[in-house]
Design a protein around this motif. Structure first.
Motif, PDB file in Angstrom:
ATOM      1  N   PHE A 109      11.536   9.661  45.023  1.00 48.32           N
ATOM      2  CA  PHE A 109      11.553   8.327  45.575  1.00 48.32           C
ATOM      3  C   PHE A 109      10.679   7.198  45.013  1.00 48.32           C
ATOM      4  CE2 PHE A 109      10.844   5.496  49.257  1.00 48.32           C
ATOM      5  CZ  PHE A 109      11.927   5.238  49.559  1.00 48.32           C
ATOM      6  N   MET A 110       9.433   7.510  45.023  1.00 50.29           N
ATOM      7  CA  MET A 110       8.477   6.436  44.504  1.00 50.29           C
ATOM      8  C   MET A 110       8.911   6.128  43.258  1.00 50.29           C
ATOM      9  SD  MET A 110       6.519   5.977  46.804  1.00 50.29           S
ATOM     10  CE  MET A 110       5.186   5.421  45.823  1.00 50.29           C
ATOM     11  N   SER A 111       9.503   6.804  42.335  1.00 52.41           N
ATOM     12  CA  SER A 111       9.975   6.454  40.823  1.00 52.41           C
ATOM     13  C   SER A 111      11.192   5.638  41.069  1.00 52.41           C
ATOM     14  CB  SER A 111      10.139   7.774  40.059  1.00 52.41           C
ATOM     15  OG  SER A 111       8.823   8.644  40.173  1.00 52.41           O
ATOM     16  N   LEU A 112      11.937   5.999  41.794  1.00 56.27           N
ATOM     17  CA  LEU A 112      12.836   4.938  41.955  1.00 56.27           C
ATOM     18  C   LEU A 112      12.630   3.570  42.673  1.00 56.27           C
ATOM     19  CD1 LEU A 112      15.486   7.857  43.322  1.00 56.27           C
ATOM     20  CD2 LEU A 112      15.784   6.411  41.184  1.00 56.27           C
ATOM     21  N   GLY A 167      17.643  -2.622  48.796  1.00 55.12           N
ATOM     22  CA  GLY A 167      17.666  -1.617  47.641  1.00 55.12           C
ATOM     23  C   GLY A 167      17.079  -0.110  48.148  1.00 55.12           C
ATOM     24  N   LEU A 168      15.750  -0.376  48.870  1.00 55.62           N
ATOM     25  CA  LEU A 168      15.215   0.699  49.304  1.00 55.62           C
ATOM     26  C   LEU A 168      16.112   1.491  50.388  1.00 55.62           C
ATOM     27  CD1 LEU A 168      11.726  -0.703  50.251  1.00 55.62           C
ATOM     28  CD2 LEU A 168      12.398   0.837  48.314  1.00 55.62           C
ATOM     29  N   VAL A 169      16.998   0.816  51.215  1.00 53.16           N
ATOM     30  CA  VAL A 169      17.798   1.733  52.284  1.00 53.16           C
ATOM     31  C   VAL A 169      18.952   2.390  51.317  1.00 53.16           C
ATOM     32  CG1 VAL A 169      19.413   1.579  53.951  1.00 53.16           C
ATOM     33  CG2 VAL A 169      17.445   0.133  53.966  1.00 53.16           C
ATOM     34  N   ILE A 171      18.669   3.633  48.072  1.00 45.31           N
ATOM     35  CA  ILE A 171      18.089   4.835  47.542  1.00 45.31           C
ATOM     36  C   ILE A 171      17.837   5.842  48.442  1.00 45.31           C
ATOM     37  CG2 ILE A 171      15.887   5.699  46.461  1.00 45.31           C
ATOM     38  CD1 ILE A 171      15.407   3.016  45.406  1.00 45.31           C
ATOM     39  N   SER A 172      17.460   5.454  49.633  1.00 44.23           N
ATOM     40  CA  SER A 172      17.333   6.601  50.775  1.00 44.23           C
ATOM     41  C   SER A 172      18.731   7.268  51.139  1.00 44.23           C
ATOM     42  CB  SER A 172      16.596   6.107  52.160  1.00 44.23           C
ATOM     43  OG  SER A 172      15.396   5.596  51.795  1.00 44.23           O
ATOM     44  N   LEU A 173      19.553   6.499  51.316  1.00 39.82           N
ATOM     45  CA  LEU A 173      20.949   6.701  52.075  1.00 39.82           C
ATOM     46  C   LEU A 173      21.746   7.737  50.931  1.00 39.82           C
ATOM     47  CD1 LEU A 173      23.016   6.934  54.037  1.00 39.82           C
ATOM     48  CD2 LEU A 173      23.880   4.890  53.559  1.00 39.82           C
ATOM     49  N   THR A 174      21.638   7.142  49.533  1.00 38.54           N
ATOM     50  CA  THR A 174      22.328   7.830  48.453  1.00 38.54           C
ATOM     51  C   THR A 174      21.607   9.222  48.115  1.00 38.54           C
ATOM     52  OG1 THR A 174      22.607   5.582  47.293  1.00 38.54           O
ATOM     53  CG2 THR A 174      22.829   7.547  46.119  1.00 38.54           C
ATOM     54  N   ALA A 175      20.316   9.328  48.354  1.00 35.92           N
ATOM     55  CA  ALA A 175      19.622  10.562  48.313  1.00 35.92           C
ATOM     56  C   ALA A 175      20.284  11.672  49.009  1.00 35.92           C
ATOM     57  CB  ALA A 175      18.217  10.463  48.325  1.00 35.92           C
ATOM     58  N   LEU A 176      20.407  11.157  50.392  1.00 37.24           N
ATOM     59  CA  LEU A 176      20.614  12.069  51.605  1.00 37.24           C
ATOM     60  C   LEU A 176      22.147  12.427  51.025  1.00 37.24           C
ATOM     61  CD1 LEU A 176      20.725  13.207  54.216  1.00 37.24           C
ATOM     62  CD2 LEU A 176      21.172  11.221  55.512  1.00 37.24           C
ATOM     63  N   ILE A 233      10.820  -5.227  57.813  1.00 38.94           N
ATOM     64  CA  ILE A 233      10.044  -4.290  57.161  1.00 38.94           C
ATOM     65  C   ILE A 233      10.158  -2.848  58.100  1.00 38.94           C
ATOM     66  CG2 ILE A 233       7.694  -3.252  56.762  1.00 38.94           C
ATOM     67  CD1 ILE A 233       6.983  -6.257  55.734  1.00 38.94           C
ATOM     68  N   VAL A 234      10.009  -3.180  59.533  1.00 39.82           N
ATOM     69  CA  VAL A 234      10.160  -2.001  60.259  1.00 39.82           C
ATOM     70  C   VAL A 234      11.422  -1.068  60.166  1.00 39.82           C
ATOM     71  CG1 VAL A 234       9.747  -1.284  62.682  1.00 39.82           C
ATOM     72  CG2 VAL A 234       8.165  -2.975  61.645  1.00 39.82           C
ATOM     73  N   LEU A 235      12.389  -1.958  60.286  1.00 35.49           N
ATOM     74  CA  LEU A 235      13.636  -1.469  60.286  1.00 35.49           C
ATOM     75  C   LEU A 235      13.834  -0.637  59.046  1.00 35.49           C
ATOM     76  CD1 LEU A 235      15.883  -4.398  61.658  1.00 35.49           C
ATOM     77  CD2 LEU A 235      15.389  -2.206  62.713  1.00 35.49           C
ATOM     78  N   THR A 236      13.616  -1.218  57.949  1.00 36.63           N
ATOM     79  CA  THR A 236      13.626  -0.378  56.467  1.00 36.63           C
ATOM     80  C   THR A 236      12.777   0.740  56.448  1.00 36.63           C
ATOM     81  OG1 THR A 236      13.775  -2.549  55.176  1.00 36.63           O
ATOM     82  CG2 THR A 236      13.391  -0.609  54.020  1.00 36.63           C
ATOM     83  N   PHE A 237      11.884   0.926  57.224  1.00 35.62           N
ATOM     84  CA  PHE A 237      10.768   1.969  57.340  1.00 35.62           C
ATOM     85  C   PHE A 237      11.549   3.061  57.932  1.00 35.62           C
ATOM     86  CE2 PHE A 237       7.549   4.324  59.514  1.00 35.62           C
ATOM     87  CZ  PHE A 237       6.973   4.945  58.394  1.00 35.62           C
TER      88      PHE A 237
END
Length: 256
Positions: A109-112, A167-169, A171-176, A233-237
């Protein structure tokens, strides 16, 4: 995680999907090329009342232009899918004997996220070149880095910031999704989700208030308020933590 981050990043960096994604950072060059065809309306930029653009406003216009196509985020989703699902399918899952899978997942995740930062940074730098070498000489830009008024500065900054958060969201959703589904269904859900995020923020729907990019209209109406940045930021987290938490649990149980 420090011991695994660099080798994991190296494996991701070598992927063809990474090259495709970062290729979109050169999108401003497409505008530059189109500007030499004066009779064409393709990618033409105009402003009301002949107002000239600052560099930051120019960057946001180009970012929004390519972002509405969803193509960069589709390329990013393809990269994420390859990093997680394809490694499992090809039996090339990157593992360390004495390192937990949770740590490996976090390193991925950090790399992406770093690659996403490189995309945004590259886009900004290429835009800087195009702005001062073409836009300003054409009389469309004023040569300033920032807008002169707060009513334009904060919405512009928020627009750029929101693209990174989306973009962060993604990454997370695609991973799931990639932990459970194939490429077709994963990409379909990502495209629908991403377009929904973009459109809801534009039309000002109440549903947009639960999205990381949903406070643009509020920023436009209240340009001196900065708390929407914090809320986004909070929502993304929250989204990333939820999606990554579920994906990480599945990742720890994967057999290959």
């Amino acid at each position: 995680m420090k011991a695994t981050l660099y080798p994991v990043f190296q494996t991701i960096w070598k992927r063809r999907e990474r090259k495709l994604f970062l290729l979109f950072s050169f999108y401003p060059l497409l505008y530059m090329a189109s500007s030499f065809f004066e009779e064409s309306n393709f990618m033409k930029i105009s402003s009301e009342g002949g107002v000239k653009l600052s560099y930051l406003e120019f960057v946001e216009i180009l970012f929004n232009s390519v972002d509405m196509t969803a193509l960069p985020m589709i390329a990013l989703a393809l990269l994420v899918y390859a990093v997680f699902r394809r490694e499992i399918e090809d039996h090339t899952l990157f593992l360390y004997k004495d390192v937990s899978r949770k740590t490996i997942f976090s390193s991925k995740f950090m790399s992406l996220m770093i690659i996403l930062l490189l995309y945004v940074s590259g886009f900004i730098l290429v835009s800087l070149l195009v702005f001062y070498s073409r836009v300003v000489p054409m009389g469309l830009g004023i040569g300033r880095l920032l807008p002169t008024e707060m009513m334009y500065l904060t919405p512009t900054l928020y627009g750029l910031f929101a693209i990174f958060l989306k973009g962060l969201v993604v990454i997370s959703l695609t991973a799931l999704l990639s932990m459970n589904y194939g490429l077709g269904l994963t990409m379909t859900v990502i495209i629908i989700f991403y377009l929904a995020m973009s459109l809801l923020s534009l039309i000002g729907s109440p549903f947009a208030l639960v999205l990381p990019n949903g406070y643009r209209q509020f920023i436009i109406d209240h340009p001196t308020e900065l708390f929407p940045f914090l809320v986004s930021i909070v929502l993304t987290f929250i989204y990333s933590l939820a999606f990554n938490g579920l994906a990480s649990r599945i990742f720890q149980k994967v057999e290959f």
